[in-house]
Design a protein around this motif. Sequence first.
Motif, PDB file in Angstrom:
ATOM      1  N   ASP A  88       0.510  -1.223   0.079  1.00  0.00           N
ATOM      2  CA  ASP A  88      -0.028  -0.025  -0.161  1.00  0.00           C
ATOM      3  C   ASP A  88       0.763   1.231  -0.170  1.00  0.00           C
ATOM      4  O   ASP A  88       0.464   2.214  -0.052  1.00  0.00           O
ATOM      5  N   GLU A  93      -4.185   6.798  -1.119  1.00  0.00           N
ATOM      6  CA  GLU A  93      -5.585   6.893  -0.798  1.00  0.00           C
ATOM      7  C   GLU A  93      -5.786   5.351  -0.137  1.00  0.00           C
ATOM      8  O   GLU A  93      -6.426   5.347   0.832  1.00  0.00           O
ATOM      9  N   ALA A  94      -5.315   4.196  -0.538  1.00  0.00           N
ATOM     10  CA  ALA A  94      -5.596   2.915  -0.089  1.00  0.00           C
ATOM     11  C   ALA A  94      -5.094   2.830   1.424  1.00  0.00           C
ATOM     12  O   ALA A  94      -5.556   2.393   2.347  1.00  0.00           O
ATOM     13  N   LEU A  96      -4.544   5.247   3.413  1.00  0.00           N
ATOM     14  CA  LEU A  96      -5.242   6.085   4.563  1.00  0.00           C
ATOM     15  C   LEU A  96      -6.259   5.582   5.045  1.00  0.00           C
ATOM     16  O   LEU A  96      -6.770   5.323   5.959  1.00  0.00           O
ATOM     17  N   LYS A  97      -7.082   4.664   3.947  1.00  0.00           N
ATOM     18  CA  LYS A  97      -8.483   3.951   4.081  1.00  0.00           C
ATOM     19  C   LYS A  97      -8.000   2.877   5.017  1.00  0.00           C
ATOM     20  O   LYS A  97      -8.862   2.725   6.213  1.00  0.00           O
ATOM     21  N   LYS A  98      -6.954   2.230   4.750  1.00  0.00           N
ATOM     22  CA  LYS A  98      -6.365   1.005   5.346  1.00  0.00           C
ATOM     23  C   LYS A  98      -6.202   1.430   7.232  1.00  0.00           C
ATOM     24  O   LYS A  98      -6.421   0.800   8.148  1.00  0.00           O
ATOM     25  N   GLU A  99      -5.510   2.763   7.217  1.00  0.00           N
ATOM     26  CA  GLU A  99      -5.049   3.128   8.499  1.00  0.00           C
ATOM     27  C   GLU A  99      -6.609   3.624   9.384  1.00  0.00           C
ATOM     28  O   GLU A  99      -6.376   3.190  10.572  1.00  0.00           O
ATOM     29  N   VAL A 100      -7.174   4.309   8.467  1.00  0.00           N
ATOM     30  CA  VAL A 100      -8.615   4.356   9.434  1.00  0.00           C
ATOM     31  C   VAL A 100      -9.148   3.208   9.896  1.00  0.00           C
ATOM     32  O   VAL A 100      -9.717   2.965  10.826  1.00  0.00           O
ATOM     33  N   GLY A 101      -9.235   2.421   8.845  1.00  0.00           N
ATOM     34  CA  GLY A 101     -10.012   0.796   9.281  1.00  0.00           C
ATOM     35  C   GLY A 101      -9.230   0.173  10.560  1.00  0.00           C
ATOM     36  O   GLY A 101      -9.842  -0.220  11.395  1.00  0.00           O
ATOM     37  N   ARG A 104     -10.221   2.179  13.741  1.00  0.00           N
ATOM     38  CA  ARG A 104     -11.411   1.766  14.261  1.00  0.00           C
ATOM     39  C   ARG A 104     -11.555   0.319  14.641  1.00  0.00           C
ATOM     40  O   ARG A 104     -12.028   0.172  15.772  1.00  0.00           O
TER      41      ARG A 104
END
Length: 324
Positions: A88, A93-94, A96-101, A104
């Motif tokens: 990644d 972008e991927a 960032l999405k993975k980090e947010v996931g 959570r």
Amino acid sequence: MAAAEPAARKRRPKGHFAAGPGRAKRPRGAGRQLEAGMRGILITCNMNERKCVGEAYSLLGEYGDLLYGPEQFSDHEERLSGSDREEDEDDIEAALKKEVGQIRASTEQKLRRFQSVESGANNVVFIRTQGIEPENLVHHILKDMHTTKKKKTRVILRMLPISGTCKAFMEDMKKYTETFFEPWFKAPNKGTFQIVYKARNNSHMSREEVIKELAGIVGSLNPENKVDLNNPQYTVVVEIIKTVCCLSVVRDYVLFRKYNLQEVVKSDKKDAQQNPSSLTEEQNSEVVKAETEEEKKSPKEVKEENKNQSEIESEPKGNDALTV
């Protein structure tokens, strides 16, 4: 020059950092409010809520570790392999999405066993629980304190387990309790019961109506369920705060002094009357001695003790009484 430096700065007006129209002040416990669907422990205290939360964490942590073992946390980030992260790196972008996931997932897995949330009422603390049975934990705490007579808190008054919550509207409560009461009162289960009711910051609910409707539901589950206002097997606790109804069914409510941690550690003749077989010969002599000393007290001393006693009561008895 050091003397010239302060001249370059202007003192901001007093209200500069105050919350403006677009910057509302964040309420205490924002994002962690008591709401329908939560389970936990409702605690009343004597003015000092901050200290109450500290005492609650300490007491619940001590007995929680004893009954359920120390808390274990699993870190989601440790599951990620190095190859997953390298794939990644070229895709921002991927990544960032993975980090947010990951954040959570980590937050969900790291929910504390005990977490304070805003109750919505003064002098009331609500501790949300995860992965434990509030009734068993609180009953164990009170049983131990009742046996040892060892005082463990200063500001906590009552500690009530909350096994379920729903919206504080009559139709919602009736629908919810039809299922909620089944483990205790649905045939072949049965028992004597009473209902205690308390409402805070709520004016649309009628005490008499709530007690009547809930008593009717208990009776419909098994006609052999009978009301006992003196020493029932079960006490249905109804605590309403704003638009949330907190419910539980507890044992030994009378024996444990309405689940009051300040009162349960005291010794007097009531314990001998309610559970005489559990007293040893030595304890019986202590009860008799206490009664003798009580008789020797002057009216002035008795009046002073009664005054001190009233100061530690959690609520007026009129609100906490039960009639069905």
